[in-house]
Design a protein around this motif. Structure first.
Motif, PDB file in Angstrom:
ATOM      1  N   MET A  97       0.842  -1.192   0.000  1.00 16.51           N
ATOM      2  CA  MET A  97       0.000   0.000   0.000  1.00 16.51           C
ATOM      3  C   MET A  97       0.875   1.239   0.000  1.00 16.51           C
ATOM      4  N   SER A  98       0.569   2.191  -0.922  1.00 17.38           N
ATOM      5  CA  SER A  98       1.317   3.443  -0.909  1.00 17.38           C
ATOM      6  C   SER A  98       0.339   4.587  -0.705  1.00 17.38           C
ATOM      7  N   ALA A  99       0.279   5.097   0.526  1.00 15.99           N
ATOM      8  CA  ALA A  99      -0.601   6.224   0.811  1.00 15.99           C
ATOM      9  C   ALA A  99       0.015   7.484   0.243  1.00 15.99           C
ATOM     10  N   VAL A 100      -0.818   8.371  -0.283  1.00 13.04           N
ATOM     11  CA  VAL A 100      -0.304   9.602  -0.867  1.00 13.04           C
ATOM     12  C   VAL A 100      -0.952  10.794  -0.204  1.00 13.04           C
ATOM     13  N   GLY A 106      -2.157  14.684  -1.043  1.00  6.13           N
ATOM     14  CA  GLY A 106      -2.592  15.317  -2.280  1.00  6.13           C
ATOM     15  C   GLY A 106      -3.928  14.738  -2.666  1.00  6.13           C
ATOM     16  N   TRP A 107      -4.448  15.062  -3.858  1.00  3.42           N
ATOM     17  CA  TRP A 107      -5.803  14.662  -4.178  1.00  3.42           C
ATOM     18  C   TRP A 107      -5.821  13.456  -5.081  1.00  3.42           C
ATOM     19  N   CYS A 108      -7.018  13.004  -5.436  1.00  2.00           N
ATOM     20  CA  CYS A 108      -7.242  11.830  -6.267  1.00  2.00           C
ATOM     21  C   CYS A 108      -6.759  10.530  -5.644  1.00  2.00           C
ATOM     22  N   PRO A 109      -7.216  10.214  -4.465  1.00  3.15           N
ATOM     23  CA  PRO A 109      -6.914   8.897  -3.909  1.00  3.15           C
ATOM     24  C   PRO A 109      -7.774   7.842  -4.592  1.00  3.15           C
ATOM     25  N   GLY A 110      -7.462   6.591  -4.339  1.00  2.83           N
ATOM     26  CA  GLY A 110      -8.288   5.491  -4.813  1.00  2.83           C
ATOM     27  C   GLY A 110      -8.357   4.452  -3.715  1.00  2.83           C
ATOM     28  N   ALA A 111      -8.789   3.254  -4.082  1.00  2.00           N
ATOM     29  CA  ALA A 111      -8.759   2.171  -3.101  1.00  2.00           C
ATOM     30  C   ALA A 111      -7.346   1.603  -3.018  1.00  2.00           C
ATOM     31  N   HIS A 112      -6.689   1.474  -4.193  1.00  2.00           N
ATOM     32  CA  HIS A 112      -5.325   0.943  -4.197  1.00  2.00           C
ATOM     33  C   HIS A 112      -4.306   1.981  -3.745  1.00  2.00           C
ATOM     34  N   ARG A 113      -4.669   3.249  -3.850  1.00  2.00           N
ATOM     35  CA  ARG A 113      -3.755   4.325  -3.458  1.00  2.00           C
ATOM     36  C   ARG A 113      -4.502   5.255  -2.506  1.00  2.00           C
TER      37      ARG A 113
END
Ligand code: SF4
Length: 433
Positions: free
Chosen positions: A1-4, A6-13
């Motif tokens: 899992m790579s948490a970010v 900023g915007w535009c998250p997803g389920a995988h990110r």
């Protein structure tokens, strides 16, 4: 899992926020079954903080997920059929469709096959890996709902032209509008969408800050892009447009013509319990399916007129907004504190406290934007009043947005309420002169 961040998250990110990881789910076609909704409610309660949000791209996000609960959450979402194969396909599959697709008596076309085919094509096409996450497609069926206020990089709108149904294909024109660049048969829309996306990524290479079609058109001009597409374009056939359509708050409440009920929560935020209640209501009073909208409302299709009053009562008891005149619709707010690391004020709680005062500024639409900081994530456009969080208090802008210079600084909530009322009185006096 790579948490970010900023915007535009997803389920995988997932995205790291002030209340933990935010996991965004992109339901296919904006459609959820009641069973999937119950599953999401259970996931939010078990693996998150119990908060669920509907976004302006008709997605659903679960808040307050931890490092420890993320992996079991993803496994549960996979079992529910709500996961894309990987982060790349999740990013690319940014398709927003008319919310009542397939069950709108006013629609020109059942767009569900086109939506499904485009989603599948975007999922499969790994050559579009460079497509930015915010690059989005909109497919409109020409029916009850007008999606022209919804941001799109490529838009397909069903139109009647010369006895046949076509999609008008439009892209941003470099100003504030869209420009029709082609008419296509519905079955060719997915391949054309991929061609436009590929042309975008090719022409964007090496250009800074080109994440949206409007950025690229601003750099190179509409004519250059259309030339590069190299479409066989005859003169556009004369087509009928339709103007009297619903959007935004119009979708709330029961609509006898299309047999659906629309309901919203302030800022699109549901608890696991209210989300579960909504799913159970859809099962009992509707056809067991729910449709997400870009206005953060949820539609329950298949509601019989004789069941509508009982459904209205049930949704009201959950705290839902069903009346377009509800003052809670006068305010918009970003997540604020404690949900965003940049915020120092509880924007959504404060916005609700000011909703009645804000509604006095204008009888319809957004009257007050409460932003946790000058970034103004919840709204780019101007509002009659905008409060911007500043070290636990608020700066105030009239008739501007969160990035404009404030007229007043460091206000308490009481100050803000008083100033909104004074402003409303001044406006009334001016109007009476
Ligand atoms: S406007 Fe500021 S405080 Fe609000 S969500 Fe965006 S970054 Fe966070």
């Amino acid at each position: 899992m790579s948490a970010v961040k900023g915007w535009c998250p997803g389920a995988h990110r997932p995205m790291l926020t002030g209340d933990g990881l935010l996991v965004r789910i992109r339901p296919h076609g904006g459609v959820l079954t009641d069973a999937a909704m119950l599953g999401i409610a259970d996931c939010a309660a078990q693996f998150g903080s119990g908060l669920i949000e509907v976004t302006s791209r008709a997605n659903v996000q679960i808040r307050g997920v931890t490092e420890a609960t993320y992996t079991p959450l993803i496994a549960a979402l996979g079992t529910l059929g709500l996961l894309d194969p990987d982060a790349g396909s999740e990013n690319r599959r940014n398709v927003l469709a008319s919310p009542l697709a397939g069950c709108d008596p006013r629609a020109r076309l059942d767009i569900r096959p086109a939506v499904t085919a485009l989603e599948a094509a975007l999922t499969a096409d790994t050559s579009l890996a460079a497509l930015p996450a915010k690059f989005g497609f909109v497919i409109e069926d020409g029916g009850s709902f007008d999606l022209s206020d919804v941001d799109a990089d490529v838009r397909f709108t069903a139109l009647q032209a010369e006895e046949a149904i076509y999609f008008a294909v439009s892209i941003p024109d470099g100003t504030d509008g869209d420009w029709i660049i082609h008419m296509c048969a519905p079955e060719t829309a997915p391949s054309l969408a991929l061609k436009i996306a590929r042309t975008f990524t090719d022409l964007s290479q090496g250009r800074q800050a080109t994440r949206r079609m409007r950025d690229l058109i601003g750099h190179i001009g509409l004519a250059h892009f259309v030339d590069a597409l190299d479409l066989e374009n005859g003169p556009l056939p004369p087509f009928q447009s339709r103007t009297a359509r619903h959007s935004g708050a119009d979708c709330l409440g029961f609509h006898a013509d299309a047999r659906f009920t629309g309901v919203a929560m302030p800022f699109g935020r549901w608890t696991a319990g209210s989300f579960r209640g909504l799913a159970e209501a859809a099962r009992r009073f509707g056809c067991g399916e729910l449709r997400l909208t870009p206005w953060r409302a949820i539609l329950i299709p298949g509601v019989a007129a004789e069941a509508s009053a009982k459904l209205h009562e049930t949704l009201t008891a959950l705290g839902g907004i069903l009346d377009p005149a509800d003052p809670r619709l006068a305010v918009i707010a970003c997540p604020g504190a404690p949900y965003c690391l940049s915020a120092t004020t509880a924007t959504q709680t404060d916005a609700l406290a000011l909703a009645a005062a804000a509604r006095r500024l204008t009888p319809t639409g957004i009257a007050l934007h409460v932003s946790g900081c000058a970034k103004g994530c919840a709204r780019r456009a101007a509002a009659p009043a905008t409060l911007i969080g500043n070290d636990g208090r608020y700066d105030l802008v009239f008739d501007g947005n969160a990035q404009d210079s404030p007229h007043l600084h460091k206000l308490s909530l009481d100050d803000a309420a008083r100033l909104l009322c004074e402003r409303a009185e001044q406006m009334n006096e001016s109007a009476a002169l």
